[in-house]
Scaffold this active site. Structure first.
Site, PDB file in Angstrom:
ATOM      1  N   ASP A 118      43.104  88.780  51.527  1.00 12.95           N
ATOM      2  CA  ASP A 118      42.823  89.008  52.954  1.00 12.95           C
ATOM      3  C   ASP A 118      44.032  89.692  53.601  1.00 12.95           C
ATOM      4  O   ASP A 118      45.119  89.114  53.661  1.00 12.95           O
ATOM      5  CB  ASP A 118      42.536  87.660  53.632  1.00 12.95           C
ATOM      6  CG  ASP A 118      42.012  87.821  55.062  1.00 12.95           C
ATOM      7  OD1 ASP A 118      42.304  88.858  55.694  1.00 12.95           O
ATOM      8  OD2 ASP A 118      41.317  86.908  55.531  1.00 12.95           O
ATOM      9  N   SER A 137      35.748  84.515  59.596  1.00 11.24           N
ATOM     10  CA  SER A 137      36.674  85.134  60.539  1.00 11.24           C
ATOM     11  C   SER A 137      36.548  84.447  61.905  1.00 11.24           C
ATOM     12  O   SER A 137      36.782  83.249  61.996  1.00 11.24           O
ATOM     13  CB  SER A 137      36.420  86.642  60.624  1.00 11.24           C
ATOM     14  OG  SER A 137      37.488  87.289  61.253  1.00 11.24           O
ATOM     15  N   HIS A 179      39.198  90.513  53.432  1.00 11.94           N
ATOM     16  CA  HIS A 179      38.815  89.676  54.573  1.00 11.94           C
ATOM     17  C   HIS A 179      37.299  89.447  54.561  1.00 11.94           C
ATOM     18  O   HIS A 179      36.534  90.365  54.847  1.00 11.94           O
ATOM     19  CB  HIS A 179      39.251  90.355  55.869  1.00 11.94           C
ATOM     20  CG  HIS A 179      39.021  89.510  57.084  1.00 11.94           C
ATOM     21  ND1 HIS A 179      39.552  88.243  57.217  1.00 11.94           N
ATOM     22  CD2 HIS A 179      38.305  89.731  58.217  1.00 11.94           C
ATOM     23  CE1 HIS A 179      39.186  87.733  58.382  1.00 11.94           C
ATOM     24  NE2 HIS A 179      38.427  88.610  58.997  1.00 11.94           N
TER      25      HIS A 179
END
Ligand code: CA
Length: 542
Positions: free
Chosen positions: A432, A218, A471
């Site tokens: 995601d 991320s 995610h």
């Protein structure tokens, strides 16, 4: 919710003059980095003898102050209260071995205040290598959990708060009026930390690390791609997940998705309907890969049209109104320039529906981060309203702002990193719901093209897509794999990973394993054996 965001943004009142100052600092920083010589930190001449941990408190290096250097007994580390609850809940500290904990503050600029920690296991159990770990969101804390994990893997480990202190949920207000702090967050803190960590390792063990790796997801993914682009000599191998490296397009997509989901109350999709949409997607696309297992191996082959769910009569929990059908289509398609029809960024994939609350739910957790990027950093306007987001105007504004000029990490020319043997292992969850997985696909493909095609790239960069993973982690798909181990073997042997076995863990037990395949390959069932066993699958190009 709109009001909440405006209230949050109003904390940061920035004048136009101030914004200009930040912009000027940004462009200066960009040009400096573009013309800077190779960033390789000179190999430290290792001390003649190993140092005690405590003696590192007198370690001297430019703009570096050691604030603490002490041994920590096995399992004895307790993170400070301020650490995010999630990191503490994982409790990786109880299993951590004894280590030398060094904390330091770095001040490469007059306004820098970069906290770093370097954790080093005893020489007898050290694998000889350094592993740096990344952050999440706006950072602002030391990632103690990942430091402990790296330590348990045998590495000396390093992390930085990226130059500011934030509580969970705080936005980029630290950057307002502090252009140097935004530079630190964008790319300087990690580089400075890496150089200092290498020196500390050399001083402690009387030996330079044989390899230096980085791992992050991320925001941590952005940090990793920033490192290979701006400081190609910092690392030998980088493990990079679900990266927010194209901040302009990732967060533009997020704001736009929230806008289309909330702007028209009649188009709002109650979260209970996510399951209905997900089931319809699976019904159409699950079996395309030959196995009905709730996973879509290659969602790019799934051309789901939500029209099949349109209510035949009045609105009901099991169907979509015409306005909702339109929003679902738009979530998959991603933002477009409404005047030209041109795609501005890819959308979410079929299969991701169960995570749509992130951007489209009643309290979208992914929105504040993206809205702060535009409200605080792009427009410096406390009254900025995400419901007025206009893709054509606002993507362009973001690209021309400090966000595009400083935070974005989209340079596809990784030849300097590859030239010294650097290996980049990227991964991204197909489900995601925050960052479109196609962003990773597009960046990967841009690197392949820039370096001269797959024959030039395949030994240096690989992308592994994870069916059913959300995610960075979680979801119905296998999400647990030894990524840093794959990077390490690749760097040490020169042989790229052709498949990586990932597990889905339920109640502490692996109930399904599946090979991850180097993009564009996907896993195919070989026709016999358990479909929950990786041995029953082969990687091949569709
Ligand atoms: Ca399937």
């Amino acid at each position: 919710m709109n009001r909440r965001i405006i209230l949050r943004a109003s904390v940061a009142i920035v004048s136009c003059t101030l914004g200009l100052a930040i912009l000027m600092a940004a462009s200066r920083a960009t040009s400096e980095s573009a013309t800077a010589p190779s960033a390789k930190s000179a190999p430290a001449p290792p001390a003649a003898a190993e140092s005690s941990c405590e003696s590192l408190s007198t370690f001297a290096s430019p703009h570096t102050t050691i604030t603490s250097a002490q041994n920590v007994a096995a399992g004895a580390f307790t993170p400070p209260q301020a650490n995010p609850a999630g990191a503490q809940a994982q409790s990786p500290f109880k299993g951590a071995p004894e280590f030398c904990r060094v904390a330091a503050t770095l001040k490469p600029s007059h306004d820098s205040d970069i906290k770093i920690e370097v954790w080093m296991p005893p020489k007898a159990s050290w694998n000889g290598k350094l592993k740096s770990v990344g952050n999440g969101g706006w950072a602002g804390t030391i990632n103690y959990a990942e430091l402990a994990n790296a330590l348990s893997q045998g590495y000396a480990a390093a992390n930085t708060d990226t130059g500011h202190t934030s509580k969970p949920g705080e936005g980029p207000d630290f950057a307002v009026g502090h252009p140097e702090k935004l530079i630190d967050f964008s790319y300087r803190a990690l580089h400075e930390m890496t150089s200092t960590a290498k020196l500390l390792v050399a001083a402690y063990y009387a030996k330079n690390p044989t390899r230096s790796y980085y791992a992050g997801c991320s925001t941590g993914g952005r940090q990793g791609l920033t490192a290979v682009q701006r400081f190609p000599n910092d690392y030998d191998g980088v493990l990079n997940g679900d990266p927010n490296n194209d901040v302009v397009r990732v967060q533009g997509m997020q704001v736009w998705t929230a806008k289309i989901s909330h702007g028209d109350p009649s188009a709002y999709i109650p979260p209970e309907k996510y399951v209905v949409i997900h089931q319809a997607v699976l019904q159409q696309c699950d079996a395309l890969d030959g196995v009905k297992d709730g996973l879509i191996e290659d969602p790019t082959r799934c051309h789901f049209d939500p029209q099949v769910l349109e209510c035949k009569g009045p609105d009901a929990p099991s169907c979509l109104t015409p306005a909702q059908v339109k929003v679902v289509r738009e979530i998959y398609a991603g933002p477009i320039d409404e005047r030209t029809g041109k795609s501005m960024a890819p959308g979410l994939m079929p299969g991701s529906e169960l995570g749509w609350a992130m951007l489209s739910g009643p309290k979208p957790g992914g929105l504040p981060l993206a809205a702060d990027t535009f409200g605080t950093l792009v427009y410096q306007n406390p009254h900025w309203d995400y419901l007025a987001f206009d893709p054509a105007r606002d993507f362009e504004a973001a690209r021309n702002s400090i966000v595009g000029k400083m935070m974005n990490a989209v340079n596809s020319d990784l030849r300097p990193f590859f030239a010294h043997g650097g290996k980049l292992l990227m991964y991204h969850g197909w489900n995601d719901p925050a960052i479109s997985p196609l962003m990773s696909v597009q960046y990967y493909e841009s690197v392949v093209e820039t370096v001269g095609g797959e024959s030039k790239s395949t030994g240096s960069i690989r992308l592994f897509m994870l069916p059913g993973m959300n995610h960075c982690r979680g979801g119905d798909g296998p999400d647990t794999f030894d990524g840093i181990g794959a990077v390490d073997r690749w760097v040490e042997t020169g042989k790229p990973p052709d498949r990586i076995v990932a597990s889905h863990i339920k109640d502490g037990v692996a109930d399904r394993t599946r090979p991850l395949c180097p993009y564009p390959q996907v896993a195919h069932y070989v026709g016999s054996g358990s479909t929950d066993d990786a041995a029953s699958f082969a990687c091949s190009t569709p």
